[in-house]
Scaffold this active site. Structure first.
Site, PDB file in Angstrom:
ATOM      1  CD  GLU A   1      11.188  36.536  40.043  1.00 25.55           C
ATOM      2  OE1 GLU A   1      12.246  37.199  40.068  1.00 25.55           O
ATOM      3  OE2 GLU A   1      10.497  36.320  41.038  1.00 25.55           O
TER       4      GLU A   1
ATOM      5  NE  ARG B   1      11.243  44.376  45.926  1.00 20.63           N
ATOM      6  CZ  ARG B   1      10.765  43.491  45.052  1.00 20.63           C
ATOM      7  NH1 ARG B   1      11.525  42.494  44.664  1.00 20.63           N
ATOM      8  NH2 ARG B   1       9.563  43.604  44.563  1.00 20.63           N
TER       9      ARG B   1
ATOM     10  CG  HIS C   1      12.549  41.077  37.919  1.00 18.10           C
ATOM     11  ND1 HIS C   1      12.456  42.032  38.892  1.00 18.10           N
ATOM     12  CD2 HIS C   1      11.972  41.615  36.813  1.00 18.10           C
ATOM     13  CE1 HIS C   1      11.852  43.102  38.416  1.00 18.10           C
ATOM     14  NE2 HIS C   1      11.541  42.880  37.150  1.00 18.10           N
TER      15      HIS C   1
ATOM     16  CE1 TYR D   1       5.180  39.112  43.845  1.00 15.39           C
ATOM     17  CE2 TYR D   1       5.996  37.231  45.092  1.00 15.39           C
ATOM     18  CZ  TYR D   1       6.234  38.397  44.386  1.00 15.39           C
ATOM     19  OH  TYR D   1       7.511  38.868  44.235  1.00 15.39           O
TER      20      TYR D   1
ATOM     21  CG  ASN E   1       8.332  45.033  38.678  1.00 18.69           C
ATOM     22  OD1 ASN E   1       7.988  45.643  37.660  1.00 18.69           O
ATOM     23  ND2 ASN E   1       8.251  43.704  38.779  1.00 18.69           N
ATOM     24  NE  ARG E   2       4.890  44.657  44.152  1.00 16.37           N
ATOM     25  CZ  ARG E   2       5.747  43.796  43.610  1.00 16.37           C
ATOM     26  NH1 ARG E   2       6.362  44.093  42.480  1.00 16.37           N
ATOM     27  NH2 ARG E   2       5.971  42.627  44.187  1.00 16.37           N
TER      28      ARG E   2
ATOM     29  CE1 TYR F   1      14.910  32.371  45.777  1.00 16.65           C
ATOM     30  CE2 TYR F   1      15.688  34.621  46.100  1.00 16.65           C
ATOM     31  CZ  TYR F   1      15.128  33.457  46.601  1.00 16.65           C
ATOM     32  OH  TYR F   1      14.784  33.378  47.927  1.00 16.65           O
TER      33      TYR F   1
ATOM     34  CG  HIS G   1      13.525  44.392  42.020  1.00 17.85           C
ATOM     35  ND1 HIS G   1      12.601  43.502  41.525  1.00 17.85           N
ATOM     36  CD2 HIS G   1      12.819  45.442  42.505  1.00 17.85           C
ATOM     37  CE1 HIS G   1      11.376  43.998  41.725  1.00 17.85           C
ATOM     38  NE2 HIS G   1      11.485  45.171  42.308  1.00 17.85           N
ATOM     39  CB  ALA G   2      19.425  47.222  43.939  1.00 19.84           C
TER      40      ALA G   2
ATOM     41  CD  GLU H   1      15.264  40.953  41.626  1.00 19.60           C
ATOM     42  OE1 GLU H   1      15.006  41.156  40.429  1.00 19.60           O
ATOM     43  OE2 GLU H   1      14.412  41.062  42.541  1.00 19.60           O
TER      44      GLU H   1
HETATM   45  O1  DDK Z   1       8.483  42.370  41.217  1.00 20.58           O
HETATM   46  C1  DDK Z   1       8.338  41.256  41.696  1.00 20.58           C
HETATM   47  O2  DDK Z   1       7.947  41.090  42.848  1.00 20.58           O
HETATM   48  C2  DDK Z   1       8.695  40.031  40.885  1.00 20.58           C
HETATM   49  C3  DDK Z   1      10.085  40.074  40.408  1.00 20.58           C
HETATM   50 SE1  DDK Z   1      11.365  40.210  41.840  1.00 20.58          SE
HETATM   51  C4  DDK Z   1       7.844  39.913  39.652  1.00 20.58           C
HETATM   52  C5  DDK Z   1       6.385  39.847  39.946  1.00 20.58           C
HETATM   53  C6  DDK Z   1       5.575  39.498  38.704  1.00 20.58           C
HETATM   54  C7  DDK Z   1       5.481  40.563  37.706  1.00 20.58           C
HETATM   55  C8  DDK Z   1       4.812  41.767  38.267  1.00 20.58           C
HETATM   56  N1  DDK Z   1       4.243  42.543  37.241  1.00 20.58           N
HETATM   57 ZN    ZN Z   2      12.961  41.695  40.783  1.00 24.81          ZN
HETATM   58 ZN    ZN Z   3      12.298  38.180  41.931  1.00 21.04          ZN
END
Ligand code: DDK
Ligand code: ZN
Ligand code: ZN
Length: 428
Positions: free
Chosen positions: A389, A245, A315, A367, A262-263, A317, A187-188, A190
């Site tokens: 994090e 991000r 990552h 989450y 990260n999705r 925070y 993520h940019a 971070e």
């Molecule tokens: O990607 C995210 O929203 C956070 C880091 Se900013 C991590 C979420 C948990 C791990 C997802 N596989």
């Molecule tokens: Zn992140």
């Molecule tokens: Zn994060």
């Protein structure tokens, strides 16, 4: 020329220069007077109100990372554009929800977080937030500094054509060693994450031969470090919008840019905690691995699957140490061992400066979020898969001052070394 006399061509030059400076400045997003709020929704009505606000005002969610992830009883941090500050503030006050202002003036905080006293902005420093150009030069020089311990390879280019370098750290060997893969800067915005990978490489090289834990690790294993994953996004946070991000790819049928790297992994892709809307900060992309950066890393890990025993992704925070799963509440097959390792790592991290971390599986701890790199690596067969994090818990958020880079990296080193030595003792 006498005082009072005016040179016409000189004036023109000055006017042109001012115009140019103004044009360049105008491209950099300014955050004067903009605030970051912290809310504590404790009822369904509170959650509904936040979603309604987000529907009407372009809120920049810091925690959780998108409005879709907001639920009851979680701290919610977001940055509000100046034009909407008053209305957002009034509506929140009327709701009776517990709230506070984390950051009074984002622009002021943004200028202040660059508090390292290093005077040369172009020189590389481990205690400041380096630009991509500086990091690129650092990658070239550090990877040729000690051929017995470090080498590099380009695993592909980013969307905008920047080379993605993986550094391989470990004592040279003729046979393939078991390895750990670690990436920073998915993520940019971070920035502390990217700083950590640089710190790790420096520490590994400089403590090999004196620190017994590091020496044994690098003798027996290799550590692959991708110092910066989302280079295009990172460069954009330095040049245009500090709060970016995602990646920077074009999306067909939309004027919005980028997907959440990260999705975008093929792990329950886009089923929960991710958005199909290209304008969302948690947009899952048009397909799994649609983002070339994700594809490049996934290909690298697939190619080296038999040697890679651990996957670490950094990552910020919130001070969390997470492990699979995030795409489901189901517990991972190795849940108990992963939990014990995460707790052990958090304890050793805390021992240095008292920084408290929470450990647990992603879905239940932060989450539900599908398409993450940790879940993907785990399902591929990389048992020791963790998401860090880093600092802090919201006082500065993404604008963690440079003066905290050193302590943050020092404590994080302890956790990473703890995990690495567990992996080393449990090679499979
Ligand atoms: O990607 C995210 O929203 C956070 C880091 Se900013 C991590 C979420 C948990 C791990 C997802 N596989
Ligand atoms: Zn992140
Ligand atoms: Zn994060």
């Amino acid at each position: 020329m006498a005082i009072g006399e005016v040179s016409h061509t000189g004036n023109m030059k000055i006017i042109l220069l001012f115009g140019l400076v103004a044009a360049v400045l105008a491209e950099v997003k300014n955050f004067d007077g903009e605030k970051v709020f912290r809310l504590m929704p404790t009822t369904d009505d509170h959650v509904l109100l936040i979603k309604e606000l987000a529907n009407n005002v372009k809120l920049d969610f810091w925690r959780p990372d998108s409005v879709d992830l907001v639920t009851i009883d979680m701290a919610v941090d977001f940055h509000v554009p100046l034009a909407h500050t008053d209305i957002v503030y009034t509506m929140l006050q009327q709701s009776g929800m517990k709230m506070g202002v984390l950051i009074e003036d984002l622009q002021a905080e943004m200028e202040e977080h660059l508090d390292s006293r290093d005077i040369n902005p172009r020189a590389h420093s481990y205690t400041k937030y380096n630009t991509w150009d500086t990091i690129q030069a650092w990658i070239a020089s550090i990877s040729s500094s000690n051929p017995e311990l470090i080498s590099r390879q380009v695993i592909g280019n980013t969307y905008e054509g920047r080379p993605m370098n993986v550094l391989k750290i470990g004592r040279k060997s003729s046979s393939t060693k078991p390895s750990i893969f670690m990436d920073c800067g998915i993520h940019a915005r971070e920035w502390i994450s990217t700083a950590f990978c640089q710190w790790f490489v420096k520490e590994a090289l400089s403590t090999y031969g004196t620190d017994s834990e590091m020496t044994s690790l690098l003798n027996q294993m290799d550590v692959y470090v991708l110092p910066i994953f989302n280079i295009d996004g990172y460069d954009y946070t330095h040049k245009t919008n500090r709060m970016w991000r995602k990646t920077r790819s074009a999306q067909s049928g939309s004027s919005c840019i980028g997907a959440d790297p990260n999705r975008n992994w093929n792990a329950g892709w886009c089923t929960t905690g991710a958005s199909p809307n290209p304008c969302s900060d948690t947009f899952c992309g048009s397909a799994p691995e649609s983002e070339i950066e994700v594809k490049n890393v996934a290909d690298f890990i697939r190619r080296n699957k038999s040697s890679i025993k651990a996957y670490l992704t950094i990552h910020s925070y919130s001070q969390l140490l997470l492990f699979p799963y995030s795409y489901t509440f189901a517990l991972a097959e190795h849940h108990n061992e992963l939990m014990a390792v995460a707790k052990g790592a958090s304890n050793v991290l805390r021992s240095l400066y008292g920084t408290e971390y929470t450990s647990g599986p992603g879905a239940a701890t932060i989450y539900p979020a599908a398409g993450g790199s940790d879940d993907w690596a785990y399902d591929l067969g990389v048992k020791y898969s963790f998401t860090f994090e880093l600092r802090d818990t919201g006082r500065y958020g993404f604008l963690l001052p440079e003066s905290q880079i050193k302590p943050t990296c020092e404590e994080t080193m302890l956790a990473v070394k703890y995990i690495a030595s567990h992996v080393q003792k449990n090679l499979y």
